[in-house]
Scaffold this motif. Structure first.
Motif, PDB file in Angstrom:
ATOM      1  N   ILE A  97       1.118  -1.246   0.061  1.00 47.66           N
ATOM      2  CA  ILE A  97      -0.109  -0.250  -0.362  1.00 47.66           C
ATOM      3  C   ILE A  97       1.215   1.689   0.133  1.00 47.66           C
ATOM      4  O   ILE A  97       1.494   1.585   1.008  1.00 47.66           O
ATOM      5  CB  ILE A  97      -1.171  -0.181   1.679  1.00 47.66           C
ATOM      6  CG1 ILE A  97      -2.091  -1.026   1.458  1.00 47.66           C
ATOM      7  CG2 ILE A  97      -1.515   1.008   0.889  1.00 47.66           C
ATOM      8  CD1 ILE A  97      -2.711  -1.180   2.163  1.00 47.66           C
ATOM      9  N   VAL A  98       0.590   1.998  -1.152  1.00 55.65           N
ATOM     10  CA  VAL A  98       1.483   3.248  -1.062  1.00 55.65           C
ATOM     11  C   VAL A  98       0.447   4.623  -0.641  1.00 55.65           C
ATOM     12  O   VAL A  98      -0.424   4.524  -1.395  1.00 55.65           O
ATOM     13  CB  VAL A  98       2.113   3.530  -2.355  1.00 55.65           C
ATOM     14  CG1 VAL A  98       3.372   4.574  -3.079  1.00 55.65           C
ATOM     15  CG2 VAL A  98       3.148   2.025  -2.825  1.00 55.65           C
ATOM     16  N   ASP A  99       1.068   5.373   0.053  1.00 58.83           N
ATOM     17  CA  ASP A  99       0.139   6.804   0.302  1.00 58.83           C
ATOM     18  C   ASP A  99       0.972   7.817  -0.374  1.00 58.83           C
ATOM     19  O   ASP A  99       2.418   7.859   0.125  1.00 58.83           O
ATOM     20  CB  ASP A  99      -0.265   7.101   1.718  1.00 58.83           C
ATOM     21  CG  ASP A  99      -0.615   8.111   2.096  1.00 58.83           C
ATOM     22  OD1 ASP A  99      -1.183   8.983   1.458  1.00 58.83           O
ATOM     23  OD2 ASP A  99      -0.360   8.523   3.076  1.00 58.83           O
ATOM     24  N   GLY A 100       0.500   7.940  -1.349  1.00 61.46           N
ATOM     25  CA  GLY A 100       1.301   9.224  -2.485  1.00 61.46           C
ATOM     26  C   GLY A 100       0.985  11.048  -2.114  1.00 61.46           C
ATOM     27  O   GLY A 100       1.111  11.941  -2.603  1.00 61.46           O
ATOM     28  N   GLY A 101      -0.578  10.614  -0.947  1.00 66.65           N
ATOM     29  CA  GLY A 101      -0.735  11.982  -0.278  1.00 66.65           C
ATOM     30  C   GLY A 101       0.468  12.850   0.522  1.00 66.65           C
ATOM     31  O   GLY A 101       0.877  12.761   0.996  1.00 66.65           O
ATOM     32  N   ASN A 102      -0.068  14.114   0.865  1.00 70.98           N
ATOM     33  CA  ASN A 102       0.802  14.804   1.576  1.00 70.98           C
ATOM     34  C   ASN A 102       0.165  14.546   2.926  1.00 70.98           C
ATOM     35  O   ASN A 102       0.247  15.773   3.734  1.00 70.98           O
ATOM     36  CB  ASN A 102       0.435  16.616   1.160  1.00 70.98           C
ATOM     37  CG  ASN A 102       1.258  16.984  -0.279  1.00 70.98           C
ATOM     38  OD1 ASN A 102       2.440  16.007   0.053  1.00 70.98           O
ATOM     39  ND2 ASN A 102       1.136  17.645  -0.421  1.00 70.98           N
ATOM     40  N   ALA A 103       1.043  12.814   3.571  1.00 65.42           N
ATOM     41  CA  ALA A 103       0.993  12.937   4.920  1.00 65.42           C
ATOM     42  C   ALA A 103       1.561  14.158   5.247  1.00 65.42           C
ATOM     43  O   ALA A 103       3.289  13.908   4.962  1.00 65.42           O
ATOM     44  CB  ALA A 103       0.528  11.461   4.891  1.00 65.42           C
ATOM     45  N   PHE A 122       3.530  -0.850   4.135  1.00 68.50           N
ATOM     46  CA  PHE A 122       3.208   0.043   3.739  1.00 68.50           C
ATOM     47  C   PHE A 122       4.255   0.813   3.430  1.00 68.50           C
ATOM     48  O   PHE A 122       5.661   1.073   3.548  1.00 68.50           O
ATOM     49  CB  PHE A 122       2.724   1.020   4.973  1.00 68.50           C
ATOM     50  CG  PHE A 122       2.342   2.338   4.745  1.00 68.50           C
ATOM     51  CD1 PHE A 122       0.932   1.981   4.233  1.00 68.50           C
ATOM     52  CD2 PHE A 122       2.741   3.513   5.909  1.00 68.50           C
ATOM     53  CE1 PHE A 122       0.342   3.826   3.910  1.00 68.50           C
ATOM     54  CE2 PHE A 122       2.121   4.791   4.911  1.00 68.50           C
ATOM     55  CZ  PHE A 122       0.521   4.630   4.504  1.00 68.50           C
ATOM     56  N   VAL A 123       3.570   2.145   2.420  1.00 72.18           N
ATOM     57  CA  VAL A 123       4.951   3.121   1.874  1.00 72.18           C
ATOM     58  C   VAL A 123       4.291   4.538   2.417  1.00 72.18           C
ATOM     59  O   VAL A 123       3.355   4.884   0.959  1.00 72.18           O
ATOM     60  CB  VAL A 123       5.470   2.906   0.318  1.00 72.18           C
ATOM     61  CG1 VAL A 123       6.658   3.992  -0.681  1.00 72.18           C
ATOM     62  CG2 VAL A 123       6.015   1.089   0.078  1.00 72.18           C
TER      63      VAL A 123
END
Ligand code: NDP
Length: 483
Positions: A97-103, A122-123
């Motif tokens: 799972i890749v989170d490409g948002g501005n977290a 998790f990336v």
């Protein structure tokens, strides 16, 4: 499933990233959005992409080939947590799972911890370049495990921006939150870069009386030299723009209140926590805050400024503009030096093996701070991987030395003329603080010892000391104070 990669969240960023992925040989892209309208719009407008659309999480997950890889591009925060929890329920060990948002990288660290116990990778991935970058090639800053990068890396390399030397602008930044941390600092540097450019424009305009269109020419010319960068380039474009409604320069009809979405503030908050003096970035964030304090600005508008109005003498305009250019370059070096200091401090604090030169390289294209100058940063770290500060690397030392007379003149003139240059001024103050042989910090230690018995060290012998200020003022040797 048949798709080798999926995208969840099909607003502007997700749609563009999905189209970018689909345009690359060998990719079949599954797409899903909470409200199905966005999915319909994307697939109907781009039949050439061959998207595999889904209307629900079950269908989406089933459409992915194993090991499954999905990139989330939804609203940072609660939206991201909601999507992650749906995917985690359906994914299996080994899936990514890749989170490409501005977290916020703290969230990324937390999420990675929670998810890694399930065996799912998790990336957290920083994505820079806005909508255009997402479509045509962003700068990508993935964190997460090295193992996940083995699967993800080859896909990301095909969609990332390409630097002038042909290298893709993506690297495995470090584990867990490293990618989002580095993206955060990228944004902080972006704030500083923009503020410095704005100060340069203001000085030239007030000092020479040139029109915005004339100043556009100055920036266009600067963009052919060592300042060459996307932000200098677009500055010329903005300054050249005429407002259709009034015929005035657009910059004169735009309300002078700068907005912010928070990543600049995060950079400064974390710099404070890490004890890193990122004064250039901080001043840039504060300058935006000040610009938005309408009521205070109105109340203060009649506070006195310098008695005499200031203008550069006729015939001196070109020399002044060259001074401003050099001051801008020197201040920019300081801002980047401070930004990289924060990356080094973050890496140390959170246990990331970040390669500084590689970070400079992946910022050379695709992202907002892309600039010729980043090659110099990459070279500086390649020449000396243990470099303690960018500004002391030979190239930058020479650049600042060559610029400093101009820099001092510009900051002095700005102070005398009453033109606010917080980023130019604070960068120079930082430079002088850094190179000072003796700092008045000795006096501060004396004050601290006086009111709080906080002790001090001596220059002439080891040990920790305290003066009996309220007694006979003799000195005693002591153990380090705990308060
Ligand atoms: P937005 O930040 O405007 O987010 C909208 C998307 O989030 C929609 O797809 C929306 O779905 C989805 N969403 C929100 N809440 C939920 C939820 N609870 N469950 C499922 N989906 C949800 O979109 P952007 O495209 O502008 O940005 C996406 C991400 O990329 C953000 O994190 C942003 O910070 C980041 N980013 C943006 C850049 C930019 O230039 N805009 C640059 C780099 C990163 P729905 O349609 O159903 O409402």
């Amino acid at each position: 499933g048949s798709a080798n990669i999926g995208v969840v969240g099909l607003a502007v960023m997700g749609s563009n990233l999905a189209r970018n992925l689909a345009s690359r040989e060998g990719n079949t892209v599954a797409v899903f959005n909470r409200s199905p309208e966005r999915t319909h719009t994307l697939t109907s407008e781009h039949p050439e992409a061959g998207f595999v659309p889904s209307e629900g999480y079950d269908e989406f997950v089933a459409s992915l080939a194993k090991p499954r890889t999905a990139i989330i591009m939804v609203q940072a925060g609660k939206g991201t947590d909601a999507v992650i929890s749906e995917l985690v329920q359906r994914f299996e060990p080994g899936d990514i799972i890749v989170d490409g948002g501005n977290a916020n990288f703290h969230d990324t660290i937390r999420r990675e911890k929670e998810i890694s116990s399930t065996g799912i990778h998790f990336v957290g991935m920083g994505v820079s370049g806005g909508e255009e970058g997402a479509l045509n090639g962003p700068s990508l800053m993935p964190g997460g495990t090295a193992q996940s990068y083995e699967t993800l890396g080859p896909i990301l390399q095909t969609i990332a921006a390409v630097a002038p030397d042909g290298e893709p602008c993506v690297t495995h930044v470090g584990t867990d939150g490293a990618g989002h941390f580095v993206k955060m600092v990228h944004n902080g540097i972006e704030y500083a870069d923009m503020q410095l450019i704005a100060e340069a424009y203001d000085l030239i305009r007030q000092g020479t009386g040139k029109t915005p269109a004339e100043i556009a020419d100055v920036f266009a010319e600067w963009n052919t030299g060592e300042l060459e960068s996307y932000l200098i380039e677009i500055t010329a474009e903005v300054l050249r723009q005429t407002d259709a409604a009034t015929g005035l320069p657009l910059v004169d009809v735009i309300l002078d209140e700068a907005g912010a979405k928070g990543t600049g503030a995060w950079t400064v908050q974390n710099a404070l926590d890490l004890g890193v003096p990122t004064s250039g970035i901080a001043e840039a964030v504060f300058a935006r805050s000040l610009s938005s304090k309408r009521a205070q600005r109105e109340a203060a508008a009649d506070l006195p400024g310098p008695a005499e109005a200031w203008k550069v003498a006729d015939g001196d305009a070109d020399a002044f503009i060259e001074d401003v250019r050099r001051a801008l370059y020197a201040s920019k070096i300081i801002a980047y030096s401070q930004g990289f200091d924060e990356i080094v401090a973050g890496a140390e604090q959170f246990g990331w093996d970040v390669h500084k030169g590689d970070i400079a390289k992946i910022w050379r294209a695709g992202c907002i701070i892309r600039a010729r100058f980043l090659n110099r940063i990459a070279e500086a770290y390649a020449d000396d991987p243990s470099l303690v500060a960018l500004v002391v690397a030979p190239y930058f030392r020479d650049a600042v030395a060559g610029a400093q007379d101009s820099w001092r003149r510009v900051v002095a003139i700005a102070a005398q003329a009453g033109i606010p240059t917080p980023a130019f001024s604070s960068s120079l103050a930082y430079y002088d603080g850094l190179r000072a042989e003796r700092l008045p910090a000795a006096l501060i230690q004396g004050q601290r010892d006086f009111f709080g018995a906080h002790t001090y060290k001596r220059v002439d012998r080891p040990g920790v000391f305290h003066t009996l200020w309220s007694g006979d003022r003799s000195e005693i040797e002591t153990t380090p104070s705990s308060h």
